[in-house]
Design an enzyme around this catalytic site. Structure first.
Site, PDB file in Angstrom:
ATOM      1  N   GLU A  77       0.809  -1.229   0.000  1.00  0.00           N
ATOM      2  CA  GLU A  77       0.000   0.000   0.000  1.00  0.00           C
ATOM      3  C   GLU A  77       0.836   1.270   0.000  1.00  0.00           C
ATOM      4  O   GLU A  77       0.506   2.233  -0.684  1.00  0.00           O
ATOM      5  CB  GLU A  77      -0.939   0.010   1.209  1.00  0.00           C
ATOM      6  CG  GLU A  77      -2.063  -1.032   1.151  1.00  0.00           C
ATOM      7  CD  GLU A  77      -3.164  -0.660   0.147  1.00  0.00           C
ATOM      8  OE1 GLU A  77      -3.175   0.473  -0.365  1.00  0.00           O
ATOM      9  OE2 GLU A  77      -4.011  -1.533  -0.126  1.00  0.00           O
ATOM     10  N   ASP A 109      -6.361   8.219  -0.076  1.00  0.00           N
ATOM     11  CA  ASP A 109      -5.906   7.227   0.898  1.00  0.00           C
ATOM     12  C   ASP A 109      -4.702   7.767   1.656  1.00  0.00           C
ATOM     13  O   ASP A 109      -3.820   8.373   1.049  1.00  0.00           O
ATOM     14  CB  ASP A 109      -5.526   5.927   0.185  1.00  0.00           C
ATOM     15  CG  ASP A 109      -6.680   5.356  -0.620  1.00  0.00           C
ATOM     16  OD1 ASP A 109      -7.793   5.277  -0.081  1.00  0.00           O
ATOM     17  OD2 ASP A 109      -6.467   5.004  -1.793  1.00  0.00           O
TER      18      ASP A 109
HETATM   19  C1  LIG Z   1     -13.791   4.893  -3.496  1.00  0.00           C
HETATM   20  O1  LIG Z   1     -12.660   4.261  -4.049  1.00  0.00           O
HETATM   21  C2  LIG Z   1     -11.808   3.664  -3.115  1.00  0.00           C
HETATM   22  C3  LIG Z   1     -10.586   3.134  -3.823  1.00  0.00           C
HETATM   23  O2  LIG Z   1     -10.909   2.523  -5.036  1.00  0.00           O
HETATM   24  C4  LIG Z   1     -12.568   2.590  -2.349  1.00  0.00           C
HETATM   25  O3  LIG Z   1     -11.743   2.028  -1.343  1.00  0.00           O
HETATM   26  C5  LIG Z   1     -13.819   3.192  -1.705  1.00  0.00           C
HETATM   27  O4  LIG Z   1     -14.574   2.163  -1.097  1.00  0.00           O
HETATM   28  C6  LIG Z   1     -14.642   3.913  -2.725  1.00  0.00           C
HETATM   29  N1  LIG Z   1     -15.773   4.595  -2.061  1.00  0.00           N
HETATM   30  C7  LIG Z   1     -16.997   4.611  -2.561  1.00  0.00           C
HETATM   31  C8  LIG Z   1     -18.021   5.349  -1.768  1.00  0.00           C
HETATM   32  O5  LIG Z   1     -17.298   4.054  -3.608  1.00  0.00           O
END
Ligand SMILES: *[C@@H]1O[C@H](CO)[C@@H](O)[C@H](O)[C@H]1NC(C)=O
Ligand SMILES: *[C@@H]1O[C@H](CO)[C@@H](O)[C@H](O)[C@H]1NC(C)=O
Length: 144
Positions: A53, A71
């Site tokens: 990560e 992130d």
């Molecule tokens: C947004 O994208 C991230 C990384 O791909 C993911 O971890 C996350 O769950 C997503 N959030 C939504 C609300 O879709």
């Protein structure tokens, strides 16, 4: 004169950011995770996850992801659900995202454990892609 001032400011910002950012070696990370209370039986998976990560760096901000989220830190914790980008702690880990970027990984570890309790290692694409079913990092000489 102005140039000198900009240079001084740039150097000061650089110095401040250096104080708080850390890149762990593999064994330092294994020992620190143990200290933070991660179970010994899971350490190789956590080390693999962190290497996948963030490259074991505490100050990595990833993204923006396709949905606009970012992130944060060693465990690349997502700001959509887990940490607040505002000035007060918030979201499910009740923490500020910027507090997940420091060389004290206490808050990041607590949050990572919470994510694991809810979703297991599957919460992390880095783990799924690079660790699941693969040979895990060797930490046998790290004294953990
Ligand atoms: C947004 O994208 C991230 C990384 O791909 C993911 O971890 C996350 O769950 C997503 N959030 C939504 C609300 O879709
Ligand atoms: C790291 O942060 C935690 C929680 O904020 C605090 O309790 C602990 O004393 C800190 N550790 C160090 C070495 O500063």
């Amino acid at each position: 004169m102005a140039k000198t001032i900009y240079l001084v400011i740039a150097l000061a910002i650089f110095a401040l950011s250096e104080v708080n950012a850390k890149t762990f070696t593999r064994c330092e990370l294994a020992r620190e995770l143990k200290k933070q209370g991660f179970p010994s039986s899971q350490l190789r998976n956590w080390v693999c996850l962190v290497e996948a990560e963030s490259g074991r760096r505490t100050d990595v901000v990833g993204g923006p992801n396709s949905n606009g989220s970012r992130d944060y830190g060693l465990f690349q914790i997502n700001d959509r659900y887990w940490c607040s980008t505002g000035s007060s702690p918030g979201k499910d880990c009740n923490v500020r995202c910027q507090d997940l970027l420091t060389d004290n990984i206490s808050k990041a570890s607590t949050c990572a454990k919470k994510i694991y309790a809810r979703h297991g290692f599957n919460a992390w694409y880095g783990w799924k892609n690079k660790c699941q079913g693969k040979s895990l990092p060797d930490i046998s000489s790290c004294g953990v």
